[in-house]
Scaffold this active site. Structure first.
Site, PDB file in Angstrom:
ATOM      1  N   CYS A 108       0.814  -1.225   0.000  1.00 47.30           N
ATOM      2  CA  CYS A 108       0.000   0.000   0.000  1.00 47.30           C
ATOM      3  C   CYS A 108       0.842   1.267   0.000  1.00 47.30           C
ATOM      4  CB  CYS A 108      -0.967  -0.014   1.182  1.00 47.30           C
ATOM      5  SG  CYS A 108      -0.171  -0.079   2.811  1.00 47.30           S
ATOM      6  N   HIS A 164      -2.215   1.471   6.929  1.00 48.27           N
ATOM      7  CA  HIS A 164      -2.594   1.481   5.514  1.00 48.27           C
ATOM      8  C   HIS A 164      -2.421   2.878   4.934  1.00 48.27           C
ATOM      9  CE1 HIS A 164      -4.397  -0.183   1.958  1.00 48.27           C
ATOM     10  NE2 HIS A 164      -5.384   0.715   1.945  1.00 48.27           N
ATOM     11  N   ASN A 200      -5.893   2.040  -3.935  1.00 46.15           N
ATOM     12  CA  ASN A 200      -4.891   1.524  -3.005  1.00 46.15           C
ATOM     13  C   ASN A 200      -4.544   0.082  -3.337  1.00 46.15           C
ATOM     14  OD1 ASN A 200      -7.262   1.179  -0.222  1.00 46.15           O
ATOM     15  ND2 ASN A 200      -7.521   0.774  -2.349  1.00 46.15           N
TER      16      ASN A 200
END
Length: 264
Positions: free
Chosen positions: A180, A226, A238
């Site tokens: 990510c 994240h 993402n």
């Protein structure tokens, strides 16, 4: 003859006092015997009364036939282990059939999940093969889309959308495979911006944005777990995980709080 009568009379006269004494004695005995018997019976009755008498009680029991409703049990009472009796549990045929059906459904679901995972793994393998052999969407450096000349947040968001479906690789930061924060780092590098790799470090880059209502395309949505690029309307692009790769999702992908950072 006269002498014989006289002799008999004389004997009778001599016996009369003896008969009188015997008769008097008999009457005396008859009178005394009932008295003695009565006295003996009285003594016996007194003895019986003395041995069978009970002490007087003042306690009055009311409704002695009523059923007791007390459920109190003394602590430490031993009832022979009845309280720990292990009674075998039985199941009806319907319950057994339901358990069998549930087990079968669970096994089928596991089989489907396993087949899906194998299919996704095969697709990822094909994507990596295409990258390594120079074919496919992101086959080589020359096939990667060139970034626009204008370095704005909107342009960056539009550029990032071109990498949907690219593979996820933990620790990666290249189109051949990224995680990510590696995805965010690489996209910004194409616009001349150098960012740290990991999401925890990206939480302090650029300037803060107060709320999602003030967020703009190209902002970084990030927390310690994240990182993603905001594209507007509550949506982000993402890199998710090996099974899902790089995708557009809602902000619900963040299961905890996040910060918004503006770099461009």
């Amino acid at each position: 003859m006269g002498d014989a009568v006289s002799s008999t009379v004389m004997k009778s006269i001599k016996l009369f006092p003896l008969i009188t004494v015997l008769a008097a004695t008999s009457f005396a005995f008859v009178g005394v015997a009932p008295t003695a018997i009565a006295a003996s019976d009285a003594t016996r009755q007194e003895a019986v009364v003395a041995t069978r008498s009970f002490p007087k009680t003042n306690a009055v029991k009311k409704n002695i036939l009523a059923e007791s409703t007390s459920t109190q049990v003394e602590s430490g009472s031993d009832w022979g282990g009845v309280e720990s009796l292990n009674v075998p549990q039985t199941k009806s045929q319907a319950e057994k059939d339901q358990e069998a059906a549930d087990k079968k459904a669970q096994e089928e679901e596991q089989a489907r999940a396993q087949a899906q995972a194998q299919s996704q793994a095969a697709n990822r393998s094909e994507s990596r093969t295409a990258l390594n052999t120079g074919s496919g969407t992101a086959s080589s450096t020359t096939s990667i889309p060139a970034p626009p000349a204008t370095a704005t947040g909107q342009a960056l968001a539009q550029y990032a959308l071109q990498f949907q479906g690219y593979p996820y690789v933990a620790g990666g930061n290249q189109p051949s495979g990224w995680d990510c924060s590696g995805f965010v780092q690489w996209v910004f590098s194409q616009f001349g911006v150098s960012l740290p790799h990991y999401s925890g470090a990206q939480m302090s880059v650029g300037s803060p944005v107060g709320s999602i209502a003030d967020a703009a395309p190209g902002d970084i949505i990030v927390n310690s777990h994240h990182a993603a690029i905001y594209i507007g309307n509550g949506m982000v692009i993402n890199a998710l995980d090996p099974a899902q790769g790089t995708q557009v999702t809602s902000l619900a992908v963040f299961t905890s709080s996040y910060v918004i950072r503006r770099v461009l």
